[in-house]
Design a protein around this motif. Structure first.
Motif, PDB file in Angstrom:
ATOM      1  N   VAL A 203       0.833  -1.204   0.000  1.00 43.26           N
ATOM      2  CA  VAL A 203       0.000   0.000   0.000  1.00 43.26           C
ATOM      3  C   VAL A 203       0.867   1.252   0.000  1.00 43.26           C
ATOM      4  O   VAL A 203       0.599   2.208  -0.754  1.00 43.26           O
ATOM      5  N   ALA A 204       1.908   1.270   0.812  1.00 39.84           N
ATOM      6  CA  ALA A 204       2.793   2.443   0.861  1.00 39.84           C
ATOM      7  C   ALA A 204       3.415   2.712  -0.499  1.00 39.84           C
ATOM      8  O   ALA A 204       3.510   3.861  -0.945  1.00 39.84           O
ATOM      9  N   ASP A 205       3.838   1.651  -1.179  1.00 39.96           N
ATOM     10  CA  ASP A 205       4.433   1.813  -2.499  1.00 39.96           C
ATOM     11  C   ASP A 205       3.401   2.304  -3.511  1.00 39.96           C
ATOM     12  O   ASP A 205       3.688   3.194  -4.325  1.00 39.96           O
ATOM     13  N   LEU A 206       2.208   1.765  -3.457  1.00 34.90           N
ATOM     14  CA  LEU A 206       1.157   2.159  -4.404  1.00 34.90           C
ATOM     15  C   LEU A 206       0.723   3.602  -4.166  1.00 34.90           C
ATOM     16  O   LEU A 206       0.452   4.343  -5.120  1.00 34.90           O
ATOM     17  N   GLN A 207       0.641   4.012  -2.906  1.00 35.94           N
ATOM     18  CA  GLN A 207       0.314   5.412  -2.609  1.00 35.94           C
ATOM     19  C   GLN A 207       1.362   6.350  -3.210  1.00 35.94           C
ATOM     20  O   GLN A 207       1.030   7.427  -3.705  1.00 35.94           O
ATOM     21  N   SER A 208       2.630   5.949  -3.158  1.00 35.41           N
ATOM     22  CA  SER A 208       3.696   6.794  -3.712  1.00 35.41           C
ATOM     23  C   SER A 208       3.596   6.910  -5.224  1.00 35.41           C
ATOM     24  O   SER A 208       4.181   7.814  -5.825  1.00 35.41           O
ATOM     25  N   LYS A 209       2.841   6.023  -5.843  1.00 36.72           N
ATOM     26  CA  LYS A 209       2.620   6.052  -7.286  1.00 36.72           C
ATOM     27  C   LYS A 209       1.331   6.790  -7.647  1.00 36.72           C
ATOM     28  O   LYS A 209       0.899   6.773  -8.797  1.00 36.72           O
ATOM     29  N   GLY A 210       0.703   7.410  -6.650  1.00 36.19           N
ATOM     30  CA  GLY A 210      -0.502   8.189  -6.896  1.00 36.19           C
ATOM     31  C   GLY A 210      -1.787   7.408  -6.834  1.00 36.19           C
ATOM     32  O   GLY A 210      -2.853   7.945  -7.145  1.00 36.19           O
ATOM     33  N   LEU A 211      -1.726   6.169  -6.401  1.00 32.63           N
ATOM     34  CA  LEU A 211      -2.937   5.347  -6.341  1.00 32.63           C
ATOM     35  C   LEU A 211      -3.653   5.545  -5.012  1.00 32.63           C
ATOM     36  O   LEU A 211      -3.042   5.504  -3.943  1.00 32.63           O
ATOM     37  N   THR A 212      -4.954   5.751  -5.103  1.00 32.01           N
ATOM     38  CA  THR A 212      -5.784   5.917  -3.910  1.00 32.01           C
ATOM     39  C   THR A 212      -6.555   4.645  -3.592  1.00 32.01           C
ATOM     40  O   THR A 212      -7.196   4.554  -2.546  1.00 32.01           O
ATOM     41  N   GLY A 213      -6.498   3.674  -4.481  1.00 26.31           N
ATOM     42  CA  GLY A 213      -7.185   2.409  -4.271  1.00 26.31           C
ATOM     43  C   GLY A 213      -6.893   1.451  -5.404  1.00 26.31           C
ATOM     44  O   GLY A 213      -6.306   1.823  -6.424  1.00 26.31           O
ATOM     45  N   ALA A 471     -13.443  12.319  -1.503  1.00 23.86           N
ATOM     46  CA  ALA A 471     -12.328  13.269  -1.619  1.00 23.86           C
ATOM     47  C   ALA A 471     -11.010  12.507  -1.770  1.00 23.86           C
ATOM     48  O   ALA A 471     -10.158  12.498  -0.871  1.00 23.86           O
ATOM     49  N   ASP A 472     -10.870  11.828  -2.911  1.00 27.27           N
ATOM     50  CA  ASP A 472      -9.653  11.096  -3.256  1.00 27.27           C
ATOM     51  C   ASP A 472      -9.008  11.811  -4.438  1.00 27.27           C
ATOM     52  O   ASP A 472      -9.640  11.950  -5.504  1.00 27.27           O
ATOM     53  N   PHE A 473      -7.766  12.245  -4.262  1.00 27.93           N
ATOM     54  CA  PHE A 473      -7.103  13.040  -5.296  1.00 27.93           C
ATOM     55  C   PHE A 473      -5.673  12.554  -5.528  1.00 27.93           C
ATOM     56  O   PHE A 473      -5.019  12.048  -4.623  1.00 27.93           O
ATOM     57  N   THR A 474      -5.217  12.757  -6.751  1.00 28.20           N
ATOM     58  CA  THR A 474      -3.810  12.533  -7.089  1.00 28.20           C
ATOM     59  C   THR A 474      -3.255  13.838  -7.624  1.00 28.20           C
ATOM     60  O   THR A 474      -3.816  14.415  -8.571  1.00 28.20           O
ATOM     61  N   ILE A 475      -2.171  14.323  -7.031  1.00 28.07           N
ATOM     62  CA  ILE A 475      -1.571  15.600  -7.422  1.00 28.07           C
ATOM     63  C   ILE A 475      -0.243  15.327  -8.125  1.00 28.07           C
ATOM     64  O   ILE A 475       0.627  14.628  -7.596  1.00 28.07           O
ATOM     65  N   VAL A 476      -0.120  15.883  -9.324  1.00 30.71           N
ATOM     66  CA  VAL A 476       1.027  15.620 -10.193  1.00 30.71           C
ATOM     67  C   VAL A 476       1.760  16.928 -10.457  1.00 30.71           C
ATOM     68  O   VAL A 476       1.154  18.012 -10.463  1.00 30.71           O
ATOM     69  N   GLN A 492       1.547  14.496  -4.349  1.00 29.62           N
ATOM     70  CA  GLN A 492       0.796  14.059  -3.169  1.00 29.62           C
ATOM     71  C   GLN A 492      -0.320  13.106  -3.580  1.00 29.62           C
ATOM     72  O   GLN A 492      -0.824  13.167  -4.712  1.00 29.62           O
ATOM     73  N   THR A 493      -0.688  12.240  -2.649  1.00 34.02           N
ATOM     74  CA  THR A 493      -1.838  11.349  -2.812  1.00 34.02           C
ATOM     75  C   THR A 493      -2.773  11.581  -1.634  1.00 34.02           C
ATOM     76  O   THR A 493      -2.333  11.546  -0.470  1.00 34.02           O
ATOM     77  N   ASN A 496      -9.737  10.074   1.180  1.00 30.23           N
ATOM     78  CA  ASN A 496     -10.710  10.453   2.209  1.00 30.23           C
ATOM     79  C   ASN A 496     -10.417  11.835   2.770  1.00 30.23           C
ATOM     80  O   ASN A 496     -10.654  12.125   3.934  1.00 30.23           O
ATOM     81  N   GLY A 497      -9.843  12.691   1.913  1.00 33.62           N
ATOM     82  CA  GLY A 497      -9.547  14.058   2.320  1.00 33.62           C
ATOM     83  C   GLY A 497      -8.249  14.236   3.070  1.00 33.62           C
ATOM     84  O   GLY A 497      -7.877  15.352   3.431  1.00 33.62           O
ATOM     85  N   GLU A 498      -7.516  13.139   3.310  1.00 33.00           N
ATOM     86  CA  GLU A 498      -6.271  13.210   4.080  1.00 33.00           C
ATOM     87  C   GLU A 498      -5.074  12.876   3.194  1.00 33.00           C
ATOM     88  O   GLU A 498      -5.152  11.990   2.340  1.00 33.00           O
ATOM     89  N   ILE A 499      -3.952  13.578   3.432  1.00 37.54           N
ATOM     90  CA  ILE A 499      -2.722  13.321   2.674  1.00 37.54           C
ATOM     91  C   ILE A 499      -2.110  12.022   3.180  1.00 37.54           C
ATOM     92  O   ILE A 499      -1.756  11.906   4.353  1.00 37.54           O
TER      93      ILE A 499
END
Length: 505
Positions: A203-213, A471-476, A492-493, A496-499
């Motif tokens: 999960v940590a690795d996938l979050q770093s790739k901009g994935l929220t799920g 509130a799921d966002f990917t910032i590039v 940033q990834t 649920n509104g949280e970084i």
């Protein structure tokens, strides 16, 4: 607390080119979109994008999340181009008497031009070794592993699988599709604690790739389904969204399990065929480079129909692995005979090789197509030898499918391919092998946003930046275009509104 995101282009993905200045979030939901001037007085805090681009959270619609996490720790065989190098690196890592498992070898990239066999692993006699092919539809086992599994040259092929043999009828260590279970069932079972740590790392690795799920299928490979499910429930809080497909072997057992906000249960997962790389995908005509071979059916027709009927008994849809055109034909026959419940859609996964007739039949049915753009740079050019030029017209036909009006979602199939959604978008938009099938940038991004939401019937709450949506966002770091997908970086990834991930400066 109300949080405003602003100071950068915010792409809603509602329609192409739709951009807003600001998004107001509260309790994990989008409550307003508009201009900065009209929304900033409503906010308790403001997050400045500092010119970076915001998109709806990227979702990988086809991944094996636990396998992805294991690959982070495994020896990655996909990086090697010779059997000798693989053998040398494996030999450095094995421990006498302990099973050793790794994956990723690809005979299409090996200089020897053929698969690894048990003969290549002969020097490691005391350690049972299993090396999975990149497609996960073939593995090679050494002599010790076959001995522990009780496999001899007289062992019959199981239904849906083949035990590989050389020209003299001797075992060569290769096991195709369902035959793999003859070996893998003897590998010691993992614990929930082990899976907890694997899921955490994944999960940590996938979050770093901009994935929220992600949409993943892990319930039938790690002992009783309760073992991986317990690990998921221990690990997943409110920082990642998991949609679990249910393998047909545990589907009925899992009927009492309740979905939650961040761990949802989805369709019955069924495999019809194997892979093109392993010559086990089901084709309607012979493989161009293997006359007389049309692939391997994972199930006989009676069992397959019973699986579809079982899903319908519980008012559920099916998610079906189909790579060859004959596999697609087989499942369409059953979907037409046993329609999906009202309000739901079946999911066809991969659909690499199609035909005009199959596409016309598919267009009449409520289905979603789950495609993997990374298959193109991975499979070409060798796949041309597998299926021939004539079948290429309807193969890997992503643009054709979108133009026909199909809902398409985007996945990586990691650990088979790389799990980076930006590389998946790049592969979809920049297709040097099939330029007529290139997608626009908007279409490529849609696969991993609106498309992934449609695949699970969540298109009214996910995949867009609109009022009422999650509130799921990917910032590039820059606008995503055909020219920037491969060079862009995740800043940033947000889930649920949280970084949940922020790139270090």
């Amino acid at each position: 607390m109300k949080t405003l995101w602003t100071d950068g282009p915010i792409f809603t993905m509602d329609v192409e080119g739709a951009i807003v200045e600001a998004v107001l979030v509260e309790n994990g939901k989008i409550i307003q979109v508009g201009t900065k001037d009209e929304l900033q007085h409503l906010a308790d805090q403001i997050h400045s994008l500092q010119g970076a681009a915001m998109y709806p959270g990227f979702v990988d619609s086809h991944i094996h999340l636990i396998g992805h996490g294991e690959k982070l720790a495994y020896l990655d065989l996909s990086t090697f181009t010779s059997i000798q190098t693989i053998v040398t690196e494996v030999a450095k890592r094995v421990k006498k008497g302990e099973w050793y498992v790794a994956e990723g070898w690809n005979d299409n990239k090996l200089i020897e031009g053929h698969p690894i066999t048990c003969k290549d692993l002969n020097e490691m006699k005391e350690t049972p070794i299993v090396l999975k092919r990149i497609c996960r539809h073939v593995l090679v086992a050494n002599a010790k592993a076959m001995e522990l599994a009780g496999i001899t040259k007289d062992t019959p092929n199981p239904v849906g699988g083949i035990i590989g043999k050389d020209e003299y009828g001797n075992l060569n260590g290769l096991f195709y599709d369902e035959a793999q279970q003859l070996i893998t069932s003897h590998i010691p079972a993992v614990t929930s604690d082990y899976l907890h740590h694997v899921i955490q790392a994944s999960v940590a690795d996938l979050q770093s790739k901009g994935l929220t799920g992600v949409h993943t299928e892990d319930m039938a490979y790690y002992g009783p389904y309760t073992v991986p499910l317990e690990a998921y429930r221990r690990t997943i809080g409110t920082n990642f969204r998991i949609h679990l497909l249910r393998h047909h072997e545990v589907f009925e057992q899992m009927q009492g399990e309740e979905s939650a906000d961040f761990i949802e249960f989805g369709a019955m997962k069924i495999f019809i065929d194997g892979s093109l790389g392993g010559h086990t995908a089901l084709l309607s005509e012979d493989y161009s480079d293997s006359p007389g071979n049309r692939g391997v059916a994972v199930h006989d027709s009676e069992k397959l129909e019973n699986l579809v009927k079982l899903a319908r008994k519980y008012n559920e849809n099916i998610a079906v692995h189909v790579i060859g055109d004959n596999a697609v034909r087989i499942i369409l026959d059953l979907i037409e005979k046993h329609p999906v419940p009202n309000g739901k859609k079946d999911r066809l996964i991969h659909v690499n090789v199609l035909s005009e007739d199959l596409i016309n039949r598919m267009a009449k049915l409520p289905i979603v197509l789950d495609i993997q753009p990374m298959f193109v740079p991975s499979d070409f050019p060798w796949v041309i030898d597998r299926i021939g030029d004539e079948r290429l017209t309807w193969a890997y036909a992503w643009k054709t499918l979108l133009d026909k009006g199909f809902d398409c979602s985007g996945g990586s199939d990691s650990p088979i391919e790389l799990a980076d959604p930006l590389l998946g978008m790049d592969a979809a938009a920049n297709n040097v092998y099939l330029p007529k099938q290139e997608l626009t940038a908007f279409e490529a991004i849609s696969l991993f946003t609106t498309g992934s939401a449609k695949a699970i019937g969540k298109e009214h709450v996910r995949g867009k930046i609109m009022i009422g949506y999650d509130a799921d966002f990917t910032i590039v770091d820059q606008l995503l275009t055909k020219d920037t997908f491969a060079s862009s970086k995740i800043i940033q990834t947000i889930v649920n509104g949280e970084i949940v991930f922020s790139r270090k400066k």
